[in-house]
Design an enzyme around this catalytic site. Structure first.
Site, PDB file in Angstrom:
ATOM      1  N   ASN A   1       0.816  -1.217   0.000  1.00 16.39           N
ATOM      2  CA  ASN A   1       0.000   0.000   0.000  1.00 16.39           C
ATOM      3  C   ASN A   1       0.852   1.270   0.000  1.00 16.39           C
ATOM      4  OD1 ASN A   1      -2.001  -1.829   0.064  1.00 16.39           O
ATOM      5  ND2 ASN A   1      -2.679  -1.412   2.156  1.00 16.39           N
TER       6      ASN A   1
ATOM      7  N   SER B   1      -6.355  12.693 -48.779  1.00 15.35           N
ATOM      8  CA  SER B   1      -7.553  11.872 -48.775  1.00 15.35           C
ATOM      9  C   SER B   1      -7.326  10.684 -49.704  1.00 15.35           C
ATOM     10  CB  SER B   1      -8.737  12.708 -49.266  1.00 15.35           C
ATOM     11  OG  SER B   1      -9.695  11.889 -49.889  1.00 15.35           O
TER      12      SER B   1
ATOM     13  N   GLU C   1      -6.732  17.934 -35.570  1.00 14.06           N
ATOM     14  CA  GLU C   1      -8.020  17.289 -35.267  1.00 14.06           C
ATOM     15  C   GLU C   1      -7.853  16.207 -34.205  1.00 14.06           C
ATOM     16  OE1 GLU C   1     -10.195  16.081 -38.887  1.00 14.06           O
ATOM     17  OE2 GLU C   1      -9.149  17.717 -39.885  1.00 14.06           O
TER      18      GLU C   1
ATOM     19  N   LYS D   1      -4.141   3.572 -12.261  1.00 16.08           N
ATOM     20  CA  LYS D   1      -2.960   3.551 -13.140  1.00 16.08           C
ATOM     21  C   LYS D   1      -3.280   3.725 -14.614  1.00 16.08           C
ATOM     22  CE  LYS D   1      -0.800   1.193  -9.630  1.00 16.08           C
ATOM     23  NZ  LYS D   1      -2.126   1.299  -8.980  1.00 16.08           N
TER      24      LYS D   1
ATOM     25  N   HIS E   1     -17.858  35.734 -31.234  1.00 16.09           N
ATOM     26  CA  HIS E   1     -18.960  34.958 -31.843  1.00 16.09           C
ATOM     27  C   HIS E   1     -18.576  34.440 -33.228  1.00 16.09           C
ATOM     28  CE1 HIS E   1     -21.512  36.927 -28.750  1.00 16.09           C
ATOM     29  NE2 HIS E   1     -20.797  37.995 -29.060  1.00 16.09           N
TER      30      HIS E   1
ATOM     31  N   LYS F   1      -7.118  17.157 -51.475  1.00 20.14           N
ATOM     32  CA  LYS F   1      -7.221  17.410 -50.042  1.00 20.14           C
ATOM     33  C   LYS F   1      -5.883  17.541 -49.328  1.00 20.14           C
ATOM     34  CE  LYS F   1     -10.440  17.651 -47.744  1.00 20.14           C
ATOM     35  NZ  LYS F   1     -11.442  16.679 -47.265  1.00 20.14           N
TER      36      LYS F   1
HETATM   37  N1  ARG Z   1      -1.496  -3.636  -7.607  1.00 20.13           N
HETATM   38  C1  ARG Z   1      -1.941  -2.908  -6.482  1.00 20.13           C
HETATM   39  C2  ARG Z   1      -2.394  -1.496  -6.930  1.00 20.13           C
HETATM   40  O1  ARG Z   1      -2.064  -1.141  -7.989  1.00 20.13           O
HETATM   41  C3  ARG Z   1      -0.846  -2.764  -5.484  1.00 20.13           C
HETATM   42  C4  ARG Z   1      -1.309  -2.573  -4.093  1.00 20.13           C
HETATM   43  C5  ARG Z   1      -1.937  -3.818  -3.594  1.00 20.13           C
HETATM   44  N2  ARG Z   1      -2.286  -3.735  -2.222  1.00 20.13           N
HETATM   45  C6  ARG Z   1      -3.107  -4.606  -1.655  1.00 20.13           C
HETATM   46  N3  ARG Z   1      -3.377  -4.430  -0.409  1.00 20.13           N
HETATM   47  N4  ARG Z   1      -3.658  -5.589  -2.326  1.00 20.13           N
HETATM   48  O2  ARG Z   1      -3.091  -0.809  -6.257  1.00 20.13           O
END
Ligand code: ARG
Length: 457
Positions: free
Chosen positions: A110, A277, A290, A325, A156, A283
């Site tokens: 953690n 294009s 874009e 992530k 505008h 084009k």
């Molecule tokens: N892969 C987990 C994450 O990205 C890592 C932490 C996991 N902790 C746990 N108590 N299972 O959050």
């Protein structure tokens, strides 16, 4: 692979559950940060006598070996591993034997994952800030190279008042300066060390969190262990700064798309940053701009995913947080790609001062200047405004512009108008006389350029 956490349970899990639970396919990108954190942790354990110095050295050397092998490809990730943290520890133990099992003393995944994310974002946001600085420098160069070009300013999307193109483009440099400020500000809150918070409550070992923070170059140590492992506000903050940055890039993209159309023809992008294009031979499309506009929605989506993931979570760590992530990485990748293409695209852009000037000659964009002229002759602005509007209407009916309307006609609307009116509504004069601070005058543009250069130095 045997689960490192087997004990309470058999550790035998369904392969479907394993796949679902595993994060290594995306958190593998954190391996450098994970190993740097583990090295600092091992050093601290040795320094405090929690393990022997010889054991700490063995762990650090073992970790260095894993880092080198991952860097040069000798060691491949095991996609069956639960996550990058488990993978590194597993390989370390395979290579070192018993001592490898000591690394996780006084630590939890953690605080480990919070640490990895903070180290990663600190590095990535520095990289993005450098890219933004480069882009600002390109915008300044474009402004300098086209300093005197006049274009219609719009409100505008209707022609409004004459402005310098350089003034217009520098507005984006100012926005990007604020984006830079937000990135730098957010970095201060990223730069706080969570390591040593452990699972949530701290630890019974006599650890030295300051030592670890110093080794990893953090400015401060998180003061509450539960907060340290529970929050991802620094991710949200970075993604909101990136969303604003993308919003600015998207607006500039939108203008480039308009400006490169035949309807405007204000600028041409180089062949290297446009596409053709498959069917229409004539084009030349502004695909890069874009795509930047399109990808802006993606980054907003990443921000929303993060906010929504966090909103109902009880303290402390919940597995939901693993979802941070992909959102964060996607936003980082997207922003970096967009900045990567934006700077060279702008650098290779040709500005058509003549077309812009022509556009500025129609649309009666000097009508405000005509009103200001009448104010200088003694009329209150609202009365001057009315006369100027009537004169525009007269021009529309007789198919001319304010510059070509005869003096005799002018005088039918106001006898205050004299021959000097033509000089007063000359487009260049209109631009040059907007001398108020931050206005479109060449002086003001020079000041802005000097200010921006100072800021990105
Ligand atoms: N892969 C987990 C994450 O990205 C890592 C932490 C996991 N902790 C746990 N108590 N299972 O959050």
């Amino acid at each position: 692979m045997n689960k490192l956490w087997a004990g309470r349970t058999s550790g035998v899990t369904d392969s479907v559950a394993d796949d679902f639970n595993s994060s290594i396919r995306f958190d593998c990108r954190l391996y450098r940060e994970d190993i740097a954190g583990s090295m600092a942790h091992a050093a601290m354990l040795g320094e405090r006598g929690i393990i022997t110095n010889a054991e700490a050295d063995a762990l650090i050397n073992g970790l260095q070996g894993i880092l080198d092998d991952l860097d040069d490809g000798t060691l491949a990730f095991d996609w069956k591993a639960e996550d990058v943290h488990m993978f590194v520890e597993q390989v370390l133990t395979e290579r070192l034997g018993e001592v490898g099992k000591k690394l996780h003393t006084a630590r939890s995944r953690n605080d480990q994952v919070a640490l990895d994310m903070r180290l990663h974002l600190r590095h990535e946001s520095d990289g993005i800030a450098a890219q933004v600085r480069d882009l600002i420098a390109v915008i300044v160069r474009v402004a300098e190279q086209n300093k005197t070009a006049i274009m219609p300013g719009y409100t505008h999307l209707q022609r409004a008042q004459p402005i310098l193109f350089s003034h217009h483009i520098l507005a984006y440099a100012m926005m990007l300066l604020r984006d830079l400020g937000r990135l730098e500000d957010c970095r201060k809150r990223i730069d706080v060390s969570p390591i040593g918070a452990c699972a949530l409550a701290g630890t019974t070992y006599d650890t030295d969190r300051q030592f670890e923070a110093r080794m990893l170059g953090f400015a401060a140590v998180a003061q509450n262990s539960i907060d340290a492992v529970s929050d991802r506000d620094f991710c949200v903050e970075l993604l909101s700064a990136l969303s604003l940055l993308m919003m600015h890039l998207s607006r500039l993209s939108e203008e480039l798309i308009l400006w490169t159309s035949w309807e405007f023809r204000f600028v041409t992008l180089s062949d290297a940053f446009t596409t053709g294009s498959s069917i229409m031979p004539q084009k030349k499309n502004s695909d890069m701009a874009e795509l930047v506009r399109g990808k802006t929605g993606r980054v907003y989506g990443d921000l929303m995913a993060l906010l929504t993931m966090l909103k109902g979570l009880p303290l402390a760590y919940d597995k939901d947080m693993q979802e941070d992530k992909e959102a964060v990485f996607d936003a980082l990748d997207t922003v970096k790609m967009c900045l990567n293409v934006f700077a060279p695209m702008l650098r290779g852009m040709t500005v058509h001062a003549d077309t812009m000037h022509k556009a500025a000659q129609t649309g009666f964009i000097n009508a405000t200047d005509l009103a200001d002229y009448l104010v200088r002759k003694g009329l209150p602005f609202r009365s001057a405004y009315k006369i100027s509007g009537k004169l525009v209407s007269e021009c529309i009916q007789s198919g001319c512009v304010l510059e070509t309307l005869p003096l005799a006609t002018y005088r039918q609307y106001s006898t205050l108008i004299e021959d000097d009116v033509y000089a007063a509504i000359d487009l260049r004069r209109c631009v040059e006389s907007r001398i108020s601070e931050g206005g479109t005058s060449p002086d003001s543009v020079d000041k802005q350029i000097a200010y921006i250069k100072e800021q990105i130095k």
